[in-house]
Motif scaffolding. Structure first.
Motif, PDB file in Angstrom:
ATOM      1  N   LEU A  13       0.536  -1.441   0.117  1.00  0.00           N
ATOM      2  CA  LEU A  13       0.068   0.105  -0.116  1.00  0.00           C
ATOM      3  C   LEU A  13       0.662   1.216   0.589  1.00  0.00           C
ATOM      4  N   ALA A  16       2.277   2.222  -3.370  1.00  0.00           N
ATOM      5  CA  ALA A  16       1.605   2.818  -3.885  1.00  0.00           C
ATOM      6  C   ALA A  16       0.776   3.713  -4.217  1.00  0.00           C
ATOM      7  N   THR A  37      -6.440   7.408   2.617  1.00  0.00           N
ATOM      8  CA  THR A  37      -7.096   7.414   1.465  1.00  0.00           C
ATOM      9  C   THR A  37      -7.850   5.912   1.778  1.00  0.00           C
ATOM     10  N   ALA A  41      -9.403   2.679  -4.830  1.00  0.00           N
ATOM     11  CA  ALA A  41      -7.771   2.427  -4.970  1.00  0.00           C
ATOM     12  C   ALA A  41      -6.846   1.894  -3.550  1.00  0.00           C
ATOM     13  N   VAL A  42      -7.754   1.563  -2.930  1.00  0.00           N
ATOM     14  CA  VAL A  42      -7.485   0.464  -1.288  1.00  0.00           C
ATOM     15  C   VAL A  42      -7.598  -0.450  -1.947  1.00  0.00           C
ATOM     16  N   ARG A  43      -9.059  -0.988  -2.601  1.00  0.00           N
ATOM     17  CA  ARG A  43      -8.948  -2.380  -2.534  1.00  0.00           C
ATOM     18  C   ARG A  43      -8.626  -2.863  -3.295  1.00  0.00           C
ATOM     19  N   ASP A  44      -8.251  -1.946  -4.471  1.00  0.00           N
ATOM     20  CA  ASP A  44      -7.560  -2.662  -5.910  1.00  0.00           C
ATOM     21  C   ASP A  44      -6.209  -2.861  -5.316  1.00  0.00           C
ATOM     22  N   VAL A  45      -5.655  -2.550  -5.068  1.00  0.00           N
ATOM     23  CA  VAL A  45      -4.109  -2.643  -4.077  1.00  0.00           C
ATOM     24  C   VAL A  45      -4.200  -3.635  -3.166  1.00  0.00           C
ATOM     25  N   GLY A  51      -4.343   0.330  -8.185  1.00  0.00           N
ATOM     26  CA  GLY A  51      -4.961   1.290  -7.844  1.00  0.00           C
ATOM     27  C   GLY A  51      -5.688   2.173  -9.088  1.00  0.00           C
ATOM     28  N   TRP A  54      -7.356   7.376  -6.755  1.00  0.00           N
ATOM     29  CA  TRP A  54      -7.517   7.455  -5.387  1.00  0.00           C
ATOM     30  C   TRP A  54      -7.676   8.538  -4.792  1.00  0.00           C
ATOM     31  N   ASN A 133     -15.910  -1.510   0.074  1.00  0.00           N
ATOM     32  CA  ASN A 133     -14.859  -0.282  -0.697  1.00  0.00           C
ATOM     33  C   ASN A 133     -15.190   0.849   0.910  1.00  0.00           C
TER      34      ASN A 133
END
Length: 326
Positions: A13, A16, A37, A41-45, A51, A54, A133
């Motif tokens: 994280l 990223a 954040t 984006a957090v979910r995807d990383v 991500g 952001w 999310n």
């Protein structure tokens, strides 16, 4: 010293987070506020993906955000959002910064009538649509905030609404489309209670602008394998309400999905509404559907042409791609 799985996750994280996002969080944290954040984006990383957008959430009031940055855009001050232009050179980018908030009553099926600033982060996360999310990351203090076990849902490849799904969908009807879209784009299963809450919330979805529905539908149809999510949309009444032209009987549905998933993404909406034995009637239905969804003229014309093609030629991928090229 061997890194634990949590250490590795936090390191991923940290690596990223874009420099501009880190700058915004540094400035706000240095001024005595919380800044994290949050969202996709957090979910995807956490999923090992790149991500996307952001966004930053903060305890700072919108006016306090504006006061601390040289370049800002008052994107939605009434709802707590300020766009900050941060970073330098190639790393310069706009960052949406939104104040932690609680929402008042929803009366239009889309936005709250009022917002309350100054709530804690956990309450801010509680108003979001899906548990996956509602995960936040604090890049200054290198900590993950996950009050609803979003990581557990990511591991289980499951989508759940935050809190009571009926309440979440009644507040904002677009959340129904987002839940089904994420089922397609992430390849996750939609939780049983969340799925069961969709039919009763369809009146809220009906209040959402057709343009917003179309955006979600396009993302859903662009997924590698949208069939399972479309089946959820069909079973819960979403397709019948939003795209009645896509109605086919149970026996024909598997073949329609197989055809749709073989088609290029640009042709899938046409495939979805290409039912019926009569070519001109199907073309008229396609035009009616895309007008209602506020599709652009060229997209609507393309769909009508492809529906006619399906009734007068072998609709193989080669034929469809040739028609798209024309």
């Amino acid at each position: 010293m061997t890194m634990t799985a949590d250490d590795q996750l936090l390191a991923r994280l940290a690596a990223a987070v874009p420099p501009a996002v880190r700058e915004v969080c540094d400035v706000l944290t240095g001024a005595g506020f919380e800044a994290v954040t949050v969202g996709g984006a957090v979910r995807d990383v956490l999923l090992g993906r790149v991500g996307g957008d952001w966004d930053v959430a903060t305890s700072a009031h919108p006016d306090e955000v504006v006061a601390r940055f040289a370049r800002t855009i008052p994107t939605g001050m009434a709802h707590g959002t300020v766009t900050v232009i941060a970073g330098r050179g190639a790393h310069r980018m706009p960052i949406e910064v939104t104040t932690y908030r609680g929402d008042g009553a929803y009366v239009d099926g889309r936005r709250p009538t009022s917002v309350v600033f100054g709530v804690p982060l956990t309450e801010d996360l509680a108003r979001r649509d899906l548990v996956v999310n509602a995960i936040a990351y604090d890049p200054v203090h290198a900590r993950l905030i996950d009050p609803f076990d979003g990581r557990g849902d990511l591991a289980a490849r499951r989508l759940r609404a935050v809190g009571d799904p009926a309440a979440r969908f009644a507040e904002d009807g677009l959340r129904i489309m987002r839940a089904i879209r994420f089922a397609a784009t992430l390849g996750f299963a939609l939780d049983g209670d969340t799925t069961a809450a969709i039919p009763g919330a369809l009146p809220s979805l009906a209040k959402v602008s057709r343009e917003r529905v179309k955006v979600e539908l396009d993302k859903l149809l662009g997924a590698p394998a949208p069939g399972a999510a479309l089946t959820i949309a069909r079973a819960t009444g979403v397709l019948a309400q939003e795209l009645p032209e896509a109605t086919v009987d149970d026996a024909a549905w598997p073949a329609r999905l197989a055809w749709l998933e073989r088609a290029p993404a640009e042709a899938r909406l046409a495939v979805l509404v290409a039912g019926g034995p009569d070519g001109e009637a199907s073309a008229a239905a396609a035009e009616r559907a895309l007008r209602r969804l506020k599709a652009a003229n060229d997209e609507r014309d393309r769909a009508v042409r492809l529906v006619r093609l399906a009734h007068h030629a072998d609709p193989t991928e080669r034929v469809v791609r040739r028609a798209l090229a024309r």
